[in-house]
Motif scaffolding. Structure first.
Motif, short mmCIF file in Angstrom:
data_model
loop_
_atom_site.label_atom_id
_atom_site.label_comp_id
_atom_site.label_asym_id
_atom_site.label_seq_id
_atom_site.Cartn_x
_atom_site.Cartn_y
_atom_site.Cartn_z
N LEU A 1 47.10 71.33 79.29
CA LEU A 1 48.28 72.11 78.89
C LEU A 1 47.86 73.43 78.24
CD1 LEU A 1 50.48 69.28 77.29
CD2 LEU A 1 50.64 70.23 79.60
N PHE B 1 55.18 70.30 64.57
CA PHE B 1 54.47 69.42 63.63
C PHE B 1 55.47 68.53 62.87
CE2 PHE B 1 51.07 72.70 64.12
CZ PHE B 1 50.11 71.84 64.64
N ARG C 1 56.31 65.36 64.71
CA ARG C 1 55.24 64.36 64.67
C ARG C 1 55.13 63.74 63.27
NH1 ARG C 1 55.24 67.40 68.68
NH2 ARG C 1 54.39 66.64 70.65
N GLU D 1 44.70 77.06 81.15
CA GLU D 1 44.13 78.42 81.30
C GLU D 1 42.61 78.35 81.42
OE1 GLU D 1 46.40 79.79 77.84
OE2 GLU D 1 46.99 81.50 79.06
N1 3HC Z 1 46.93 71.83 68.51
C1 3HC Z 1 46.75 71.12 67.38
N2 3HC Z 1 47.12 69.82 67.23
C2 3HC Z 1 47.68 69.24 68.30
C3 3HC Z 1 47.90 69.92 69.51
C4 3HC Z 1 47.50 71.28 69.60
N3 3HC Z 1 47.65 72.00 70.72
N4 3HC Z 1 48.50 69.08 70.38
C5 3HC Z 1 48.62 67.90 69.74
N5 3HC Z 1 48.14 68.00 68.48
C6 3HC Z 1 48.05 66.94 67.46
C7 3HC Z 1 49.43 66.48 67.02
O1 3HC Z 1 49.92 67.26 65.96
C8 3HC Z 1 49.14 65.04 66.60
O2 3HC Z 1 48.57 65.10 65.32
P1 3HC Z 1 48.84 63.91 64.28
O3 3HC Z 1 48.34 62.66 64.93
O4 3HC Z 1 48.07 64.33 63.07
O5 3HC Z 1 50.32 63.88 64.06
C9 3HC Z 1 48.05 64.60 67.57
O6 3HC Z 1 47.49 65.81 68.11
C10 3HC Z 1 48.57 63.77 68.72
O7 3HC Z 1 49.64 64.47 69.33
P2 3HC Z 1 50.95 63.70 69.86
O8 3HC Z 1 51.44 62.76 68.81
O9 3HC Z 1 51.89 64.74 70.35
O10 3HC Z 1 50.31 62.84 71.03
P3 3HC Z 1 50.94 62.45 72.44
O11 3HC Z 1 49.93 61.62 73.12
O12 3HC Z 1 52.32 61.94 72.27
O13 3HC Z 1 51.06 63.83 73.25
C11 3HC Z 1 50.34 65.95 74.10
C12 3HC Z 1 49.92 64.54 73.62
C13 3HC Z 1 51.16 65.84 75.39
C14 3HC Z 1 49.08 66.73 74.36
C15 3HC Z 1 51.19 66.63 73.00
O14 3HC Z 1 50.52 66.54 71.77
C16 3HC Z 1 51.48 68.08 73.25
O15 3HC Z 1 52.39 68.40 73.98
N6 3HC Z 1 50.74 68.98 72.58
C17 3HC Z 1 50.99 70.38 72.58
C18 3HC Z 1 50.57 71.03 73.87
C19 3HC Z 1 50.81 72.51 73.79
O16 3HC Z 1 51.85 72.98 73.39
N7 3HC Z 1 49.81 73.28 74.24
C20 3HC Z 1 49.89 74.69 74.20
C21 3HC Z 1 49.37 75.18 72.88
S1 3HC Z 1 49.55 76.93 72.67
C22 3HC Z 1 48.31 77.58 73.63
O17 3HC Z 1 47.58 76.86 74.28
C23 3HC Z 1 48.18 79.05 73.59
C24 3HC Z 1 47.29 79.57 74.64
O18 3HC Z 1 48.03 79.97 75.76
C25 3HC Z 1 46.50 80.72 74.15
#
Ligand code: 3HC
Ligand code: NAI
Length: 701
Positions: free
Chosen positions: A98, A273, A276, A103
């Motif tokens: 993701l 956040f 979660r 990317e």
């Molecule tokens: N950064 C930091 N922490 C993250 C994270 C991220 N991208 N994605 C997930 N986490 C953390 C969560 O806060 C959670 O922490 P916690 O256990 O302390 O509460 C832990 O990882 C587990 O996450 P979930 O409870 O959400 O776990 P799931 O298995 O249900 O889901 C997932 C996994 C589908 C990967 C979901 O976490 C998700 O959708 N994450 C975000 C993905 C996202 O938005 N990515 C884009 C980020 S912005 C970016 O990439 C910018 C770039 O273009 C430059």
């Protein structure tokens, strides 16, 4: 432990990424990948594999590092290093690639994936756009129109669809990613596969209609009202389609940094956040065991019961619906059938899946049929005596260990629990209407509810796709208790001189899915009327806050369902229209209560409606009804249409500053002479110390 390691297998160099829980691209990970790729240029490997340990490929940039200063390589530098490697780099994807994860994969020369993998660019849900070439590389692979759709929706796609769209090049058979990826790499080496760089693809101007950009911006201004990031995504894709790669990348970088610094993105990251965090119960021991929920019963097949039943059937859990008689039961089952049919017609559900779900829902009028269910959710009329009778009956028939839940909106869950001999098994599970759609589930912990029942309820909520938030017992729990203050003020603004249209416009411009007056018309003005009928004058509160609604109901104007309420509705288009008769009615009520009507500014309406939410929210925190301010924000975003890009009422209060909130509340108290506006102690204390709800919550941990 290093987050990146390197090993050789034959002539393939494997770059292992290991940054639990989701391999987010932290600074350490970015630096580690850069160093590994650079070092591998000088070894004898012929190709490099980028692969992750744990449950997923890179799930994106590390959101918790946003806004912090860069201490090493920036993301685009790392991707440039990958893209310019002299040896082919192959991304091997499992779980979810993701955002920055996808990317990174797109900067590699080839991509392979397990069939179970998903890929996507969800940045828009964080008020952002892909900031590491996503808006430039994706349209080069899948085309302009598809890229706009994929990136502005933020929705991930399955590996099979990604393969078809050419986002990935190869599907690995079976579930052994490493073996499959190594075999694919060997094949590429054997074929002397070229170094394919997505940046080198030119988008053919004949492949898209130049009008698509303006059209998309217009559509998105309706669909994602008020949100900046979707607009900027279209700008970036337009740059990808019309400019050289590096120029487009620079435009993307500029927009990404602007979005990252915006209050919208800060609010949306807060909600990410907060959602979660909300599922963590502070005083629940980690080792608390959970019960197995394999069958459910719903008591009452009305508006809520039917929707609640659908949630469980959708998750494959069998449901028994109990009604007072066969006629009511058939009506309840027919409503469920109708809801599923509507979803099939919209193309969102197959006829076969509908049938599977309907087969999981059976009806009964006999309590004995509930003897073996694991969870019962009561959704009968909102009447304490009836609910107590139902729970006494459940206590008689249900097996030991069954969880007995009530969907009550306002009744005292302790009183309901006391109707049984097993109050430790009783809990509130408060769904929101329409129950099959709305994400929020308030989990109401009564005095004697056991830890095991709470832990199980949180897990059940997740299993059926809900966002759970814990609440203590009070009138209306977190959400409705606050909402009644908001509704009261909307009515008072109306009688004091603001028009329904102005109030709704102001709140909709703020980002609410619907203004409060329009919501009353949609829900039915008679609902509040019936609730008031059972209340004492004291409980009803200030009569000026419900006198207009009372007259409307008495005139048969119940809202949209009767074609008229606070507004009248165009019978063809259902558009809401101002009604001079209602204006006259409001003026008459104002005269009756000696109110001189006056003009309102838009800002005044925002303060009058939102500050009571904040003030009541603070009282809820003081009383320990909510665990933390961010839980309240989750309630409002997922249950009440509060704009996610405003972050919920408590985040909004922190954003404008608690000192400002405090001063405004004091001024309103002074102007009105009404103690309704007296600031909560918590607000007073935090404002005096220059603090915020977020800071206070942090110190509570
Ligand atoms: N950064 C930091 N922490 C993250 C994270 C991220 N991208 N994605 C997930 N986490 C953390 C969560 O806060 C959670 O922490 P916690 O256990 O302390 O509460 C832990 O990882 C587990 O996450 P979930 O409870 O959400 O776990 P799931 O298995 O249900 O889901 C997932 C996994 C589908 C990967 C979901 O976490 C998700 O959708 N994450 C975000 C993905 C996202 O938005 N990515 C884009 C980020 S912005 C970016 O990439 C910018 C770039 O273009 C430059
Ligand atoms: P409803 O009036 O649509 O349905 C109630 C159903 O319960 C009826 O079909 C009735 O026949 C049945 N019923 C009544 N007594 C019964 C009994 N003793 N045994 C079995 N069935 C019985 O009511 P609605 O709107 O579904 O509300 C149900 C509960 O959900 C209430 O407690 C309400 O406060 C709560 N709630 C309602 C929301 C809404 O927006 N309607 C939102 C959230 C909660």
């Amino acid at each position: 432990m290093s987050v990146v390691s390197y090993e050789m297998q034959g002539d393939i160099g494997i770059i292992w990424i290991d940054n639990p829980p989701v391999n987010a691209l932290s600074q350490a990970l970015r630096d580690g990948i850069y160093d590994a790729v650079t070092a591998a240029q000088d070894d004898h490997s012929k190709a490099l594999l980028l692969i992750c340990r744990g449950r997923t490929f890179i799930a994106g940039a590390d959101i918790s590092e946003f806004g912090k200063p860069l201490t090493g390589r920036d993301f685009n530098q790392v991707l440039e290093c990958i893209e310019h490697s002299a040896k082919p780099i192959i991304a091997a994807i499992h779980g979810t690639a993701l955002g920055g994860g996808l990317e990174t994969a797109l900067a590699c020369h080839y991509r392979c994936a397990l069939p179970s993998a998903m890929v996507g660019l969800p940045e828009v849900h964080l008020g952002l756009l892909p900031g590491a070439g996503g808006t430039q590389r994706v349209p080069r692979l899948i085309g302009v129109e598809a890229a706009i759709k994929m990136i502005t929706s933020g929705a991930p796609i399955k590996a099979a669809a990604a393969l078809e769209a050419k986002l990935i090049d190869h599907m690995v058979d079976g579930d052994d990613l490493l073996a499959g990826a190594l075999a694919y790499a060997e094949q590429l080496i054997a074929n002397a596969a070229p170094l394919l760089r997505v940046r080198d693809i030119t988008i053919d101007s004949a492949s898209f209609d130049a009008a698509i950009f303006d059209l998309s911006r217009k559509q998105l201004s309706r669909q994602a009202r008020g949100q900046v990031a979707p607009q900027r995504i279209v700008d970036c894709i337009e740059a990808a389609a019309t400019m050289p790669f590096d120029q487009g990348l620079a435009i993307e970088q500029g927009h990404f940094l602007d979005c990252m610094a915006s209050s919208q993105s800060a609010a949306m990251r807060h909600i990410f956040f907060a959602q979660r965090e909300a599922s963590k119960i502070k005083d629940l021991p980690k080792e608390t065991s959970k019960r197995h929920i394999q069958s459910v019963a719903i008591i009452g097949g009305g508006t809520m019961g039917g929707g609640i039943a659908m949630n469980f059937a959708n998750a494959g859990i069998p449901v028994t619906m109990l009604e007072i008689n066969d006629q009511a039961l058939q009506r309840g089952l027919a409503i469920v059938d109708k809801n599923y049919t509507a979803t099939v017609k919209k193309g969102k559900l197959s006829e076969a899946k509908k049938q599977c779900c309907m087969d999981l829902i059976t009806g009964t009028t006999n309590y004995q049929d509930l003897a073996n269910v694991d969870l019962v959710i009561e959704a009968v009329f909102e009447n304490l005596d009836i609910k107590k009778q139902v729970f006494a009956k459940l206590d008689e028939v249900c097996k030991p260990g069954a969880i007995l839940a009530t969907n009550t909106s306002y009744q005292d869950v302790n009183a309901i629990a006391a109707a049984t001999q097993r109050p430790e098994d009783v809990i509130g599970l408060h769904f929101f209407s329409p129950a099959n759609i709305m994400k929020l589930l308030e989990i109401v912990r009564a005095d004697k509810t056991s830890d095991e029942v709470i832990a199980t309820s949180m897990a059940v909520a997740k299993a059926i796709g809900k966002v759970p938030v814990l609440s203590g017992v009070c009138f209306g729990f977190i959400g409705n208790r606050m909402f009644s203050q908001y509704g009261r003020e909307a009515q008072l603004c109306l009688i004091e001189g603001a028009s329904a249209e102005q109030i709704d416009r102001v709140m909709e411009n703020f980002g609410m899915a619907m203004g409060p007056i329009a919501v009353s018309d949609l829900a039915g003005i008679d609902i509040g009327y019936k609730v008031r009928e059972a209340m004492s004058d004291e409980e009803k509160g200030d009569p000026r806050s419900y006198c207009i609604a009372d007259v409307l109901v008495e005139q048969g104007r119940l809202g949209q369902k009767t074609g008229a309420g606070f507004y009248k509705y165009d019978p063809q288009t259902r558009a809401r229209l101002n009604d001079p008769e209602v204006t006259a009615l409001i003026e008459a009520q104002a005269t009756k209560y000696n109110i001189t009507r006056r003009a309102f500014s838009d800002e005044e309406i925002i303060d009058r409606l939102l500050l009571p939410l904040v003030n009541e929210g603070a009282k809820i925190l003081q009383e320990g009804i909510a665990q933390r301010p961010s839980d309240i924000d989750v309630v409002y975003v997922f249950g009440y249409g509060f704009p996610v890009y405003q972050g919920g009422p408590m985040h909004y209060a922190d954003h404008i500053g608690l000192e400002t909130v405090y001063k405004k509340l004091c001024a309103l108290q002074q102007q009105s002479g009404d103690d309704f506006w007296q600031p909560a102690e918590l607000i007073k204390n935090l404002a005096e110390n220059g603090s915020s709800f977020a800071h206070w919550a942090h110190n509570q941990n």
